[in-house]
Design a protein around this motif. Structure first.
Motif, PDB file in Angstrom:
ATOM      1  N   THR A 184      -0.195  -5.280 115.900  1.00 57.21           N
ATOM      2  CA  THR A 184       0.125  -6.694 116.124  1.00 57.21           C
ATOM      3  C   THR A 184      -0.175  -7.082 117.558  1.00 57.21           C
ATOM      4  OG1 THR A 184       1.896  -6.601 114.469  1.00 57.21           O
ATOM      5  CG2 THR A 184       1.933  -8.452 115.999  1.00 57.21           C
ATOM      6  N   LEU A 185      -0.825  -8.224 117.698  1.00 59.03           N
ATOM      7  CA  LEU A 185      -1.070  -8.824 119.015  1.00 59.03           C
ATOM      8  C   LEU A 185      -0.464 -10.218 119.017  1.00 59.03           C
ATOM      9  CD1 LEU A 185      -4.850  -7.953 119.590  1.00 59.03           C
ATOM     10  CD2 LEU A 185      -2.870  -6.802 120.600  1.00 59.03           C
ATOM     11  N   GLY A 186       0.152 -10.602 120.120  1.00 59.00           N
ATOM     12  CA  GLY A 186       0.664 -11.957 120.271  1.00 59.00           C
ATOM     13  C   GLY A 186      -0.064 -12.672 121.391  1.00 59.00           C
ATOM     14  N   CYS A 187      -0.177 -13.994 121.264  1.00 59.73           N
ATOM     15  CA  CYS A 187      -0.920 -14.741 122.278  1.00 59.73           C
ATOM     16  C   CYS A 187      -0.407 -16.179 122.316  1.00 59.73           C
ATOM     17  CB  CYS A 187      -2.409 -14.720 121.932  1.00 59.73           C
ATOM     18  SG  CYS A 187      -3.497 -15.272 123.251  1.00 59.73           S
ATOM     19  N   TRP A 188      -0.217 -16.700 123.548  1.00 54.14           N
ATOM     20  CA  TRP A 188       0.164 -18.104 123.700  1.00 54.14           C
ATOM     21  C   TRP A 188      -1.101 -18.946 123.641  1.00 54.14           C
ATOM     22  CZ3 TRP A 188       5.007 -19.243 122.972  1.00 54.14           C
ATOM     23  CH2 TRP A 188       5.995 -18.326 123.306  1.00 54.14           C
ATOM     24  N   VAL A 189      -1.449 -19.352 122.431  1.00 50.83           N
ATOM     25  CA  VAL A 189      -2.675 -20.124 122.224  1.00 50.83           C
ATOM     26  C   VAL A 189      -2.542 -20.870 120.904  1.00 50.83           C
ATOM     27  CG1 VAL A 189      -3.842 -18.218 121.022  1.00 50.83           C
ATOM     28  CG2 VAL A 189      -5.215 -19.984 122.179  1.00 50.83           C
ATOM     29  N   GLY A 190      -3.211 -21.987 120.787  1.00 52.48           N
ATOM     30  CA  GLY A 190      -3.233 -22.705 119.523  1.00 52.48           C
ATOM     31  C   GLY A 190      -4.147 -22.004 118.535  1.00 52.48           C
ATOM     32  N   GLU A 191      -3.710 -21.901 117.301  1.00 53.56           N
ATOM     33  CA  GLU A 191      -4.489 -21.171 116.293  1.00 53.56           C
ATOM     34  C   GLU A 191      -5.893 -21.749 116.139  1.00 53.56           C
ATOM     35  OE1 GLU A 191      -3.550 -19.374 111.873  1.00 53.56           O
ATOM     36  OE2 GLU A 191      -3.039 -21.473 112.260  1.00 53.56           O
ATOM     37  N   SER A 192      -6.004 -23.060 116.182  1.00 51.06           N
ATOM     38  CA  SER A 192      -7.316 -23.679 115.987  1.00 51.06           C
ATOM     39  C   SER A 192      -8.298 -23.348 117.108  1.00 51.06           C
ATOM     40  CB  SER A 192      -7.151 -25.200 115.876  1.00 51.06           C
ATOM     41  OG  SER A 192      -6.598 -25.727 117.073  1.00 51.06           O
ATOM     42  N   GLU A 193      -7.769 -22.992 118.297  1.00 57.00           N
ATOM     43  CA  GLU A 193      -8.637 -22.691 119.433  1.00 57.00           C
ATOM     44  C   GLU A 193      -9.387 -21.374 119.257  1.00 57.00           C
ATOM     45  OE1 GLU A 193      -6.849 -23.247 123.372  1.00 57.00           O
ATOM     46  OE2 GLU A 193      -5.112 -24.123 122.337  1.00 57.00           O
ATOM     47  N   ILE A 194      -8.833 -20.473 118.464  1.00 59.21           N
ATOM     48  CA  ILE A 194      -9.465 -19.157 118.349  1.00 59.21           C
ATOM     49  C   ILE A 194      -9.824 -18.841 116.881  1.00 59.21           C
ATOM     50  CG2 ILE A 194      -8.688 -18.028 120.446  1.00 59.21           C
ATOM     51  CD1 ILE A 194      -6.668 -17.849 117.226  1.00 59.21           C
ATOM     52  N   LEU A 197     -13.220 -17.193 116.612  1.00 55.29           N
ATOM     53  CA  LEU A 197     -13.173 -15.827 117.131  1.00 55.29           C
ATOM     54  C   LEU A 197     -12.578 -14.875 116.099  1.00 55.29           C
ATOM     55  CD1 LEU A 197     -13.314 -13.640 119.289  1.00 55.29           C
ATOM     56  CD2 LEU A 197     -11.155 -14.501 120.225  1.00 55.29           C
ATOM     57  N   LEU A 198     -11.505 -15.294 115.441  1.00 51.79           N
ATOM     58  CA  LEU A 198     -10.890 -14.437 114.425  1.00 51.79           C
ATOM     59  C   LEU A 198     -11.856 -14.173 113.275  1.00 51.79           C
ATOM     60  CD1 LEU A 198      -7.269 -15.898 114.128  1.00 51.79           C
ATOM     61  CD2 LEU A 198      -8.015 -13.891 115.408  1.00 51.79           C
ATOM     62  N   ALA A 199     -12.553 -15.216 112.852  1.00 49.38           N
ATOM     63  CA  ALA A 199     -13.496 -15.059 111.743  1.00 49.38           C
ATOM     64  C   ALA A 199     -14.624 -14.103 112.101  1.00 49.38           C
ATOM     65  CB  ALA A 199     -14.056 -16.423 111.340  1.00 49.38           C
ATOM     66  N   SER A 200     -15.161 -14.234 113.311  1.00 48.62           N
ATOM     67  CA  SER A 200     -16.276 -13.368 113.709  1.00 48.62           C
ATOM     68  C   SER A 200     -15.809 -11.925 113.917  1.00 48.62           C
ATOM     69  CB  SER A 200     -16.941 -13.902 114.982  1.00 48.62           C
ATOM     70  OG  SER A 200     -16.034 -13.916 116.071  1.00 48.62           O
ATOM     71  N   GLY A 219       8.916 -24.607 123.639  1.00 47.75           N
ATOM     72  CA  GLY A 219       8.027 -25.719 123.959  1.00 47.75           C
ATOM     73  C   GLY A 219       6.556 -25.357 124.000  1.00 47.75           C
ATOM     74  N   LYS A 220       6.222 -24.158 123.523  1.00 47.45           N
ATOM     75  CA  LYS A 220       4.824 -23.714 123.559  1.00 47.45           C
ATOM     76  C   LYS A 220       4.376 -23.239 122.182  1.00 47.45           C
ATOM     77  CE  LYS A 220       5.504 -20.571 126.715  1.00 47.45           C
ATOM     78  NZ  LYS A 220       5.186 -19.457 127.661  1.00 47.45           N
ATOM     79  N   THR A 221       3.062 -23.345 121.991  1.00 45.30           N
ATOM     80  CA  THR A 221       2.452 -22.888 120.746  1.00 45.30           C
ATOM     81  C   THR A 221       1.883 -21.487 120.939  1.00 45.30           C
ATOM     82  OG1 THR A 221       1.875 -25.125 120.047  1.00 45.30           O
ATOM     83  CG2 THR A 221       0.644 -23.328 119.039  1.00 45.30           C
ATOM     84  N   GLY A 222       2.139 -20.615 119.994  1.00 44.72           N
ATOM     85  CA  GLY A 222       1.612 -19.261 120.056  1.00 44.72           C
ATOM     86  C   GLY A 222       1.201 -18.770 118.686  1.00 44.72           C
ATOM     87  N   GLY A 250      -9.784 -16.423 128.339  1.00 48.16           N
ATOM     88  CA  GLY A 250      -8.668 -16.804 129.196  1.00 48.16           C
ATOM     89  C   GLY A 250      -7.306 -16.681 128.559  1.00 48.16           C
ATOM     90  N   HIS A 251      -7.212 -15.900 127.479  1.00 50.63           N
ATOM     91  CA  HIS A 251      -5.945 -15.746 126.777  1.00 50.63           C
ATOM     92  C   HIS A 251      -5.488 -14.290 126.847  1.00 50.63           C
ATOM     93  CE1 HIS A 251      -6.865 -19.698 125.297  1.00 50.63           C
ATOM     94  NE2 HIS A 251      -7.923 -19.270 124.615  1.00 50.63           N
ATOM     95  N   HIS A 252      -4.264 -14.079 127.304  1.00 50.25           N
ATOM     96  CA  HIS A 252      -3.725 -12.730 127.421  1.00 50.25           C
ATOM     97  C   HIS A 252      -3.015 -12.333 126.138  1.00 50.25           C
ATOM     98  CE1 HIS A 252      -1.781  -9.179 128.962  1.00 50.25           C
ATOM     99  NE2 HIS A 252      -0.573  -9.704 128.749  1.00 50.25           N
ATOM    100  N   ALA A 253      -3.471 -11.244 125.532  1.00 50.51           N
ATOM    101  CA  ALA A 253      -2.871 -10.754 124.290  1.00 50.51           C
ATOM    102  C   ALA A 253      -1.751  -9.763 124.625  1.00 50.51           C
ATOM    103  CB  ALA A 253      -3.923 -10.077 123.419  1.00 50.51           C
ATOM    104  N   ILE A 254      -0.632  -9.908 123.935  1.00 46.72           N
ATOM    105  CA  ILE A 254       0.524  -9.051 124.164  1.00 46.72           C
ATOM    106  C   ILE A 254       0.658  -8.086 122.996  1.00 46.72           C
ATOM    107  CG2 ILE A 254       3.033  -8.985 124.468  1.00 46.72           C
ATOM    108  CD1 ILE A 254       2.789 -11.878 125.557  1.00 46.72           C
ATOM    109  N   GLU A 255       0.537  -6.797 123.281  1.00 47.66           N
ATOM    110  CA  GLU A 255       0.631  -5.783 122.246  1.00 47.66           C
ATOM    111  C   GLU A 255       2.030  -5.771 121.643  1.00 47.66           C
ATOM    112  OE1 GLU A 255      -0.086  -0.944 121.689  1.00 47.66           O
ATOM    113  OE2 GLU A 255      -0.630  -1.966 123.572  1.00 47.66           O
ATOM    114  N   GLY A 256       2.085  -5.710 120.311  1.00 45.67           N
ATOM    115  CA  GLY A 256       3.370  -5.728 119.617  1.00 45.67           C
ATOM    116  C   GLY A 256       3.813  -7.121 119.205  1.00 45.67           C
ATOM    117  N   GLY A 257       3.117  -8.149 119.690  1.00 47.64           N
ATOM    118  CA  GLY A 257       3.445  -9.520 119.308  1.00 47.64           C
ATOM    119  C   GLY A 257       4.454 -10.171 120.219  1.00 47.64           C
ATOM    120  N   ILE A 258       4.666 -11.435 119.988  1.00 44.12           N
ATOM    121  CA  ILE A 258       5.584 -12.242 120.798  1.00 44.12           C
ATOM    122  C   ILE A 258       6.818 -12.578 119.965  1.00 44.12           C
ATOM    123  CG2 ILE A 258       5.891 -14.400 122.048  1.00 44.12           C
ATOM    124  CD1 ILE A 258       2.852 -14.404 122.493  1.00 44.12           C
TER     125      ILE A 258
END
Length: 258
Positions: A184-194, A197-200, A219-222, A250-258
């Protein structure tokens, strides 16, 4: 990446029928789906579909006959107790075209159980020894009444801790493929932005599936990404690549999820 053998490439599937009016009414919250899915994953079996049906014979018969033929295994939970509305055994026997009989070993188990409690095996309790003809038993170390196995069908109690005990008794006895591993990886990013990338990334790693689970917190989307594969090397390679590609954007992925 390591190549999968023909045996490990074989995907074994299971379906689950959750039986009970109390589930459909919302009076009882089902906990068995998650624990059965997790247990199956360890056995190398994928839970492919779940159906919730009422305590109605026709609904149970239809579900059993539909799901048992398109999956390697079929599990059912609920409706095997001592009361008049516990009709699962009768309905499954009807679906299989066999009579219901009293399993003598189940009778002996129940008689010993209730005697040890200073009680007796009543007619109502004897209902829990009834099985579709030709069935075997699944041990139940909690309440005496065994589960039932007929062909590729596993008929279990609906009470979660009893279901868990029956699963423990079955561990290692079902043929399966390679266990499904996950990271599991967690990231503070909007799903539509990546999304691209996920598909590729998933396309680049043919033996990997990536699940994307967005959330809104503080107050943030992740998004949490759950990466699954039966190949440990491929799983690690995909996780590393996705982490690097997210960082490149420019997005930092957090191992184990958020």
């Amino acid at each position: 990446m390591s190549a999968a053998s023909p045996e490990s490439a074989r995907i074994y599937t299971a379906a689950l029928i959750v039986i009970g009016d109390e589930i459909l009414s919302g009076r009882t919250h089902d906990k068995n789906i998650a624990q059965i899915a997790s247990w199956l994953g360890v056995q190398g079996i994928r839970l492919r579909e779940v159906r919730v049906v009422p305590d109605v014979t026709e609904a149970i018969v239809e579900a059993v006959n539909a799901l048992r033929v398109r999956n390697d295994y079929l599990f059912t939970t609920g409706g095997i107790g001592p009361t008049h509305d516990d009709i699962t055994v009768d309905a499954i026997a009807q679906a299989l075209g066999v009579p219901v009989v009293v399993h003598e070993e189940a009778r002996a188990i129940l008689e010993a159980y209730y005697t040890s409690k200073g009680s007796t095996l009543t007619e109502a309790r004897l209902r829990m020894a009834r099985v579709p003809e030709g069935a075997g038993l699944i041990p139940n170390r909690y309440s005496g009444a065994p589960g039932i196995q007929w062909g590729n069908i596993y008929i279990m109690a609906g009470v979660p801790h009893i279901t868990a005990g029956m699963l423990d008794a079955l561990t290692g006895s079902l043929e399966g493929g390679a266990p499904v591993l996950s990271a599991t990886l967690g990231c503070w990013v909007g799903e539509s932005e990546i999304a691209d990338l996920l598909a590729s990334t998933e396309k680049a790693f043919a033996g990997v599936q990536i699940g994307s689970y967005p959330f809104f917190r503080d107050g943030k989307t992740g998004v949490n990404f759950v990466i699954r594969s039966t190949d440990a090397e491929e799983l690690a390679a995909c996780t590393t690549q996705l982490t690097q590609d997210l960082a490149a954007q420019g997005h930092h992925a957090i191992e184990g999820g958020i």
